[in-house]
Design a protein around this motif. Sequence first.
Motif, PDB file in Angstrom:
ATOM      1  N   ASN A  89      36.040   7.229 -24.648  1.00 29.57           N
ATOM      2  CA  ASN A  89      35.958   7.893 -25.948  1.00 29.57           C
ATOM      3  C   ASN A  89      34.562   8.494 -26.097  1.00 29.57           C
ATOM      4  OD1 ASN A  89      35.669   8.570 -28.656  1.00 29.57           O
ATOM      5  ND2 ASN A  89      36.866   6.836 -29.384  1.00 29.57           N
ATOM      6  N   PHE A  90      34.481   9.787 -26.330  1.00 34.31           N
ATOM      7  CA  PHE A  90      33.178  10.455 -26.415  1.00 34.31           C
ATOM      8  C   PHE A  90      32.297   9.853 -27.507  1.00 34.31           C
ATOM      9  CE2 PHE A  90      30.397  13.617 -28.349  1.00 34.31           C
ATOM     10  CZ  PHE A  90      29.653  14.033 -27.251  1.00 34.31           C
ATOM     11  N   ASN A  91      32.887   9.501 -28.638  1.00 34.52           N
ATOM     12  CA  ASN A  91      32.099   8.991 -29.759  1.00 34.52           C
ATOM     13  C   ASN A  91      31.525   7.604 -29.500  1.00 34.52           C
ATOM     14  OD1 ASN A  91      32.526  11.280 -31.405  1.00 34.52           O
ATOM     15  ND2 ASN A  91      34.557  10.524 -31.971  1.00 34.52           N
ATOM     16  N   PRO A  93      31.506   5.764 -26.013  1.00 37.16           N
ATOM     17  CA  PRO A  93      31.805   5.454 -24.605  1.00 37.16           C
ATOM     18  C   PRO A  93      31.229   4.105 -24.191  1.00 37.16           C
ATOM     19  CG  PRO A  93      30.036   7.068 -24.752  1.00 37.16           C
ATOM     20  CD  PRO A  93      30.540   6.867 -26.148  1.00 37.16           C
ATOM     21  N   THR A  98      31.543   3.521 -17.838  1.00 34.46           N
ATOM     22  CA  THR A  98      31.044   4.763 -17.243  1.00 34.46           C
ATOM     23  C   THR A  98      30.276   4.472 -15.954  1.00 34.46           C
ATOM     24  OG1 THR A  98      29.028   4.698 -18.608  1.00 34.46           O
ATOM     25  CG2 THR A  98      30.913   5.938 -19.464  1.00 34.46           C
ATOM     26  N   TYR A 130      31.698  14.399 -14.213  1.00 27.63           N
ATOM     27  CA  TYR A 130      32.111  14.013 -15.567  1.00 27.63           C
ATOM     28  C   TYR A 130      31.708  12.569 -15.856  1.00 27.63           C
ATOM     29  CZ  TYR A 130      35.238  12.993 -19.509  1.00 27.63           C
ATOM     30  OH  TYR A 130      35.750  12.601 -20.729  1.00 27.63           O
ATOM     31  N   MET A 134      29.204  11.412 -18.783  1.00 33.21           N
ATOM     32  CA  MET A 134      29.603  10.436 -19.796  1.00 33.21           C
ATOM     33  C   MET A 134      28.697   9.211 -19.766  1.00 33.21           C
ATOM     34  SD  MET A 134      32.003  11.413 -21.806  1.00 33.21           S
ATOM     35  CE  MET A 134      32.690   9.896 -22.471  1.00 33.21           C
ATOM     36  N   VAL A 137      25.849  10.097 -21.868  1.00 37.07           N
ATOM     37  CA  VAL A 137      26.236  10.037 -23.283  1.00 37.07           C
ATOM     38  C   VAL A 137      26.275   8.585 -23.761  1.00 37.07           C
ATOM     39  CG1 VAL A 137      28.116  10.487 -24.919  1.00 37.07           C
ATOM     40  CG2 VAL A 137      27.534  12.196 -23.183  1.00 37.07           C
ATOM     41  N   LYS A 173      40.253  16.621 -20.816  1.00 33.45           N
ATOM     42  CA  LYS A 173      39.094  15.902 -21.347  1.00 33.45           C
ATOM     43  C   LYS A 173      37.786  16.591 -20.961  1.00 33.45           C
ATOM     44  CE  LYS A 173      39.012  11.404 -21.509  1.00 33.45           C
ATOM     45  NZ  LYS A 173      39.294  11.080 -22.914  1.00 33.45           N
ATOM     46  N   PHE A 177      34.881  18.475 -23.441  1.00 37.25           N
ATOM     47  CA  PHE A 177      33.586  17.791 -23.337  1.00 37.25           C
ATOM     48  C   PHE A 177      32.486  18.794 -23.013  1.00 37.25           C
ATOM     49  CE2 PHE A 177      30.428  15.946 -20.429  1.00 37.25           C
ATOM     50  CZ  PHE A 177      29.878  14.966 -21.241  1.00 37.25           C
ATOM     51  N   ARG A 178      32.747  19.656 -22.053  1.00 37.75           N
ATOM     52  CA  ARG A 178      31.760  20.671 -21.669  1.00 37.75           C
ATOM     53  C   ARG A 178      31.429  21.579 -22.854  1.00 37.75           C
ATOM     54  NH1 ARG A 178      31.628  25.923 -20.319  1.00 37.75           N
ATOM     55  NH2 ARG A 178      30.078  26.598 -18.759  1.00 37.75           N
ATOM     56  N   ILE A 181      29.234  19.687 -25.527  1.00 40.13           N
ATOM     57  CA  ILE A 181      27.827  19.496 -25.148  1.00 40.13           C
ATOM     58  C   ILE A 181      27.064  20.813 -25.241  1.00 40.13           C
ATOM     59  CG2 ILE A 181      26.271  18.885 -23.264  1.00 40.13           C
ATOM     60  CD1 ILE A 181      27.653  16.505 -24.565  1.00 40.13           C
TER      61      ILE A 181
END
Length: 269
Positions: A89-91, A93, A98, A130, A134, A137, A173, A177-178, A181
């Motif tokens: 999850n991007f919010n 992670p 990762t 990726y 991540m 992030v 995904k 994501f790209r 950012i």
Amino acid sequence: MSLFALCLLLVCPVLFLLVAFRFFRQHNYKMTALFVCLAVTVGFIGGVKGYGEMDTRTKSTTVSTFDRDQKENMTRRYEQAVSILKGLNFNHPDREKTEEAVHLLQDFHDAQLLTSLDGACPDAEMLLSYAEAMNQVAAYRGHMSNKDVAGDRKLLSIVQDMPEGYKGTLAEKIVPFRRLIIAMNEAAEKEAELDKKNAQKHAANLSKGKYGGIHPGDSEDNITAAYGQPSRVNVSEGEGKKMKQYVFNHNGKSIYVYTQDGIVTDVSM
């Protein structure tokens, strides 16, 4: 062992020995010695050739087995990494996840290895990029700002190297994501420009003896022009709203400016 090597090792020496035995019975010892030597020599050559063939076959079998085992192992690691990346999850992670994904995919940098896998692990290099992005992030523990993105050269380098029109594995995904950012970096550049202008306005106001002047309903963009750079900004989110508390120190006093979704809601001292 090939038929030719078998003949050299067994058949020819036996024939030469039979001929040598015949000369021996005729008391022709010179010819006997000659054919015995021929038998030994041919047998030796046959043995060497047979051993070489068997050694080559054994090595080929060993290499084939190793390649098969390596392919199975790398495919398994690839599938595990894909499963991890799908669940990120991007919010928020998970840093451990990762890092695990990066570890599972790190060997896919090897072009020779990718060739030997013969397409069994598609887009592995992109997935590694990726995973690394991540992982960057995840270091912010869910609190990555536009400014953080702009200052993270490694993250930007990875993302900028990702092809814009990527359509491979996990494109659903990776592409968003790209874009996110890059958008955050562009927003950070605009914020930096605004901060520069606000700093100039603040300096001009101070030279005129003015400080503050922010009221509820004003835009959040005007805060730093009125008060300068805050000592800190506290951010919270809830019920779909983003709230901030700007804290300023002026002449020994603390000033608090509250905003909600970009609009000033309160100013207190």
